[in-house]
Design a protein around this motif. Structure first.
Motif, PDB file in Angstrom:
ATOM      1  N   ALA A 275       0.851  -1.191   0.000  1.00  0.00           N
ATOM      2  CA  ALA A 275       0.000   0.000   0.000  1.00  0.00           C
ATOM      3  C   ALA A 275       0.887   1.242   0.000  1.00  0.00           C
ATOM      4  N   TYR A 276       0.918   1.937  -1.108  1.00  0.00           N
ATOM      5  CA  TYR A 276       1.747   3.136  -1.239  1.00  0.00           C
ATOM      6  C   TYR A 276       0.805   4.335  -1.324  1.00  0.00           C
ATOM      7  N   ARG A 277       0.621   4.970  -0.180  1.00  0.00           N
ATOM      8  CA  ARG A 277      -0.420   5.994  -0.057  1.00  0.00           C
ATOM      9  C   ARG A 277       0.093   7.361  -0.505  1.00  0.00           C
ATOM     10  N   VAL A 278      -0.547   7.916  -1.553  1.00  0.00           N
ATOM     11  CA  VAL A 278      -0.146   9.214  -2.094  1.00  0.00           C
ATOM     12  C   VAL A 278      -1.277  10.235  -2.042  1.00  0.00           C
ATOM     13  N   PHE A 279      -2.411   9.885  -1.436  1.00  0.00           N
ATOM     14  CA  PHE A 279      -3.533  10.797  -1.250  1.00  0.00           C
ATOM     15  C   PHE A 279      -3.855  10.902   0.232  1.00  0.00           C
ATOM     16  N   GLY A 280      -4.322  12.091   0.640  1.00  0.00           N
ATOM     17  CA  GLY A 280      -4.877  12.242   1.969  1.00  0.00           C
ATOM     18  C   GLY A 280      -6.318  11.771   1.987  1.00  0.00           C
ATOM     19  N   CYS A 281      -7.080  12.236   2.942  1.00  0.00           N
ATOM     20  CA  CYS A 281      -8.490  11.843   3.023  1.00  0.00           C
ATOM     21  C   CYS A 281      -9.337  12.530   1.963  1.00  0.00           C
ATOM     22  N   ASP A 282      -8.849  13.611   1.378  1.00  0.00           N
ATOM     23  CA  ASP A 282      -9.568  14.329   0.326  1.00  0.00           C
ATOM     24  C   ASP A 282      -8.559  14.827  -0.710  1.00  0.00           C
ATOM     25  N   GLY A 283      -9.093  15.123  -1.906  1.00  0.00           N
ATOM     26  CA  GLY A 283      -8.303  15.862  -2.883  1.00  0.00           C
ATOM     27  C   GLY A 283      -7.356  15.054  -3.722  1.00  0.00           C
ATOM     28  N   SER A 284      -6.331  15.729  -4.254  1.00  0.00           N
ATOM     29  CA  SER A 284      -5.433  15.155  -5.248  1.00  0.00           C
ATOM     30  C   SER A 284      -4.021  15.027  -4.687  1.00  0.00           C
ATOM     31  N   THR A 285      -3.097  14.655  -5.588  1.00  0.00           N
ATOM     32  CA  THR A 285      -1.702  14.479  -5.190  1.00  0.00           C
ATOM     33  C   THR A 285      -0.803  15.160  -6.211  1.00  0.00           C
ATOM     34  N   GLU A 286       0.520  14.967  -6.096  1.00  0.00           N
ATOM     35  CA  GLU A 286       1.480  15.636  -6.971  1.00  0.00           C
ATOM     36  C   GLU A 286       2.487  14.634  -7.524  1.00  0.00           C
ATOM     37  N   SER A 287       3.115  15.018  -8.617  1.00  0.00           N
ATOM     38  CA  SER A 287       3.989  14.102  -9.336  1.00  0.00           C
ATOM     39  C   SER A 287       5.191  13.657  -8.509  1.00  0.00           C
ATOM     40  N   ASP A 288       5.794  14.582  -7.741  1.00  0.00           N
ATOM     41  CA  ASP A 288       6.994  14.193  -7.005  1.00  0.00           C
ATOM     42  C   ASP A 288       6.686  13.133  -5.952  1.00  0.00           C
ATOM     43  N   ILE A 289       5.500  13.207  -5.355  1.00  0.00           N
ATOM     44  CA  ILE A 289       5.106  12.199  -4.375  1.00  0.00           C
ATOM     45  C   ILE A 289       4.860  10.865  -5.064  1.00  0.00           C
ATOM     46  N   MET A 290       4.232  10.889  -6.225  1.00  0.00           N
ATOM     47  CA  MET A 290       4.014   9.655  -6.967  1.00  0.00           C
ATOM     48  C   MET A 290       5.334   9.009  -7.373  1.00  0.00           C
ATOM     49  N   ILE A 291       6.300   9.827  -7.791  1.00  0.00           N
ATOM     50  CA  ILE A 291       7.603   9.292  -8.192  1.00  0.00           C
ATOM     51  C   ILE A 291       8.305   8.644  -7.003  1.00  0.00           C
ATOM     52  N   ALA A 292       8.208   9.279  -5.843  1.00  0.00           N
ATOM     53  CA  ALA A 292       8.808   8.686  -4.644  1.00  0.00           C
ATOM     54  C   ALA A 292       8.169   7.334  -4.332  1.00  0.00           C
ATOM     55  N   ALA A 293       6.862   7.236  -4.512  1.00  0.00           N
ATOM     56  CA  ALA A 293       6.173   5.965  -4.270  1.00  0.00           C
ATOM     57  C   ALA A 293       6.594   4.906  -5.281  1.00  0.00           C
ATOM     58  N   MET A 294       6.770   5.297  -6.537  1.00  0.00           N
ATOM     59  CA  MET A 294       7.244   4.356  -7.554  1.00  0.00           C
ATOM     60  C   MET A 294       8.620   3.808  -7.190  1.00  0.00           C
ATOM     61  N   GLU A 295       9.492   4.701  -6.724  1.00  0.00           N
ATOM     62  CA  GLU A 295      10.849   4.271  -6.371  1.00  0.00           C
ATOM     63  C   GLU A 295      10.826   3.299  -5.187  1.00  0.00           C
ATOM     64  N   MET A 296       9.944   3.543  -4.210  1.00  0.00           N
ATOM     65  CA  MET A 296       9.859   2.625  -3.081  1.00  0.00           C
ATOM     66  C   MET A 296       9.294   1.278  -3.506  1.00  0.00           C
ATOM     67  N   ALA A 297       8.302   1.289  -4.402  1.00  0.00           N
ATOM     68  CA  ALA A 297       7.745   0.036  -4.892  1.00  0.00           C
ATOM     69  C   ALA A 297       8.819  -0.792  -5.586  1.00  0.00           C
ATOM     70  N   LEU A 298       9.678  -0.133  -6.334  1.00  0.00           N
ATOM     71  CA  LEU A 298      10.794  -0.841  -6.977  1.00  0.00           C
ATOM     72  C   LEU A 298      11.761  -1.385  -5.937  1.00  0.00           C
ATOM     73  N   ALA A 299      12.106  -0.571  -4.947  1.00  0.00           N
ATOM     74  CA  ALA A 299      13.029  -1.005  -3.900  1.00  0.00           C
ATOM     75  C   ALA A 299      12.468  -2.175  -3.096  1.00  0.00           C
ATOM     76  N   ASP A 300      11.137  -2.221  -2.955  1.00  0.00           N
ATOM     77  CA  ASP A 300      10.492  -3.298  -2.214  1.00  0.00           C
ATOM     78  C   ASP A 300      10.328  -4.569  -3.043  1.00  0.00           C
ATOM     79  N   GLY A 301      10.725  -4.524  -4.304  1.00  0.00           N
ATOM     80  CA  GLY A 301      10.660  -5.709  -5.149  1.00  0.00           C
ATOM     81  C   GLY A 301       9.258  -6.087  -5.589  1.00  0.00           C
ATOM     82  N   MET A 302       8.375  -5.105  -5.746  1.00  0.00           N
ATOM     83  CA  MET A 302       7.014  -5.404  -6.181  1.00  0.00           C
ATOM     84  C   MET A 302       7.022  -5.869  -7.636  1.00  0.00           C
ATOM     85  N   ASP A 303       6.216  -6.874  -7.934  1.00  0.00           N
ATOM     86  CA  ASP A 303       6.149  -7.419  -9.292  1.00  0.00           C
ATOM     87  C   ASP A 303       5.237  -6.596 -10.189  1.00  0.00           C
ATOM     88  N   ILE A 304       4.181  -6.040  -9.608  1.00  0.00           N
ATOM     89  CA  ILE A 304       3.169  -5.303 -10.356  1.00  0.00           C
ATOM     90  C   ILE A 304       2.863  -4.013  -9.599  1.00  0.00           C
TER      91      ILE A 304
END
Length: 219
Positions: free
Chosen positions: A119-148
């Motif tokens: 679970a890589y959470r990039v949204f709060g309880c309301d509203g939208s998010t930003e690209s830099d936060i999404m990129i950080a989540a992508m990098e962590m997913a890669l570091a965690d060895g996620m397949d999909i």
């Protein structure tokens, strides 16, 4: 819908359950206490169960109060990250349920009920998010060895060079399967497809009408 995607064949004919596969859900988090993900509904929100056997990876990059939409009355672009990606909005839990819910007590089964979720959470309880936060989540997913990686997120009217589309393409090059919504703005006309779904070799998924509809009653 399960027939349209062929998931019924994967489950019933081929016997695939998702066991041994790690699926990252980049979204509003996952309700880690929910019984559909092996949690205890009775103890929900008292002491969130993370990491757990089913939701074993993840991070909250933003916190509950984060909201990157400047037009929202709850606008707050300052992230307050913490280690627990519990969901207070519901969308990420909905997505994760389609992927891998498994609750035999009520007969609920996702497409791949034995996957391990991240679970890589990039949204709060309301509203939208930003690209830099999404990129950080992508990098962590890669570091965690996620397949999909599933990202039910899209910034419409963009191009493959957009800041979230490029790292999504890079993840595919590193061997990860990346799936993203291709956009919710098709009624606005041409070029409405969104990033990161526009990334090279990213699976951009759009909405279609189901082949069947269940009507308990009708007039």
């Amino acid at each position: 819908a399960i027939t349209m995607t062929g998931a019924d064949i994967a489950q019933d004919t081929l016997g695939f359950t998702g066991a041994g596969v790690k699926v990252a859900v980049m979204d509003t988090g996952i309700d880690v206490d929910n019984a559909d993900f092996g949690g205890d509904d009775v103890a929900r929100n008292d002491s969130p169960l993370f990491p757990s056997e089913r939701v074993a990876y993840g991070w909250d990059f933003v916190g509950d109060a984060y909201n990157a939409d400047p037009d929202s009355p709850t606008y707050n672009p300052v992230p307050s990250p913490d280690p627990n990606p519990d969901d207070c909005q519901g969308h990420g839990s909905h997505v994760a349920g389609i992927v891998g819910a498994n609750n035999p007590g009520i007969g609920l089964r996702g497409v791949a009920p034995e996957v391990t979720l991240g679970a890589y959470r990039v949204f709060g309880c309301d509203g939208s998010t930003e690209s830099d936060i999404m990129i950080a989540a992508m990098e962590m997913a890669l570091a965690d060895g996620m397949d999909i990686l599933n990202m039910s997120i899209g910034s419409s009217f963009q191009w493959p060079q957009y800041p979230t589309a490029v790292p999504a393409s890079n993840l595919v090059d590193r061997g990860m399967i990346v799936v993203a919504s291709i956009g919710n703005s098709g009624s606005a006309g041409l070029y409405a497809a969104g990033a990161p779904g526009l990334g090279e070799n990213v699976i951009g998924t759009a909405s279609v009408d189901n082949l069947e509809v269940l009507s308990p009653y009708f007039d």
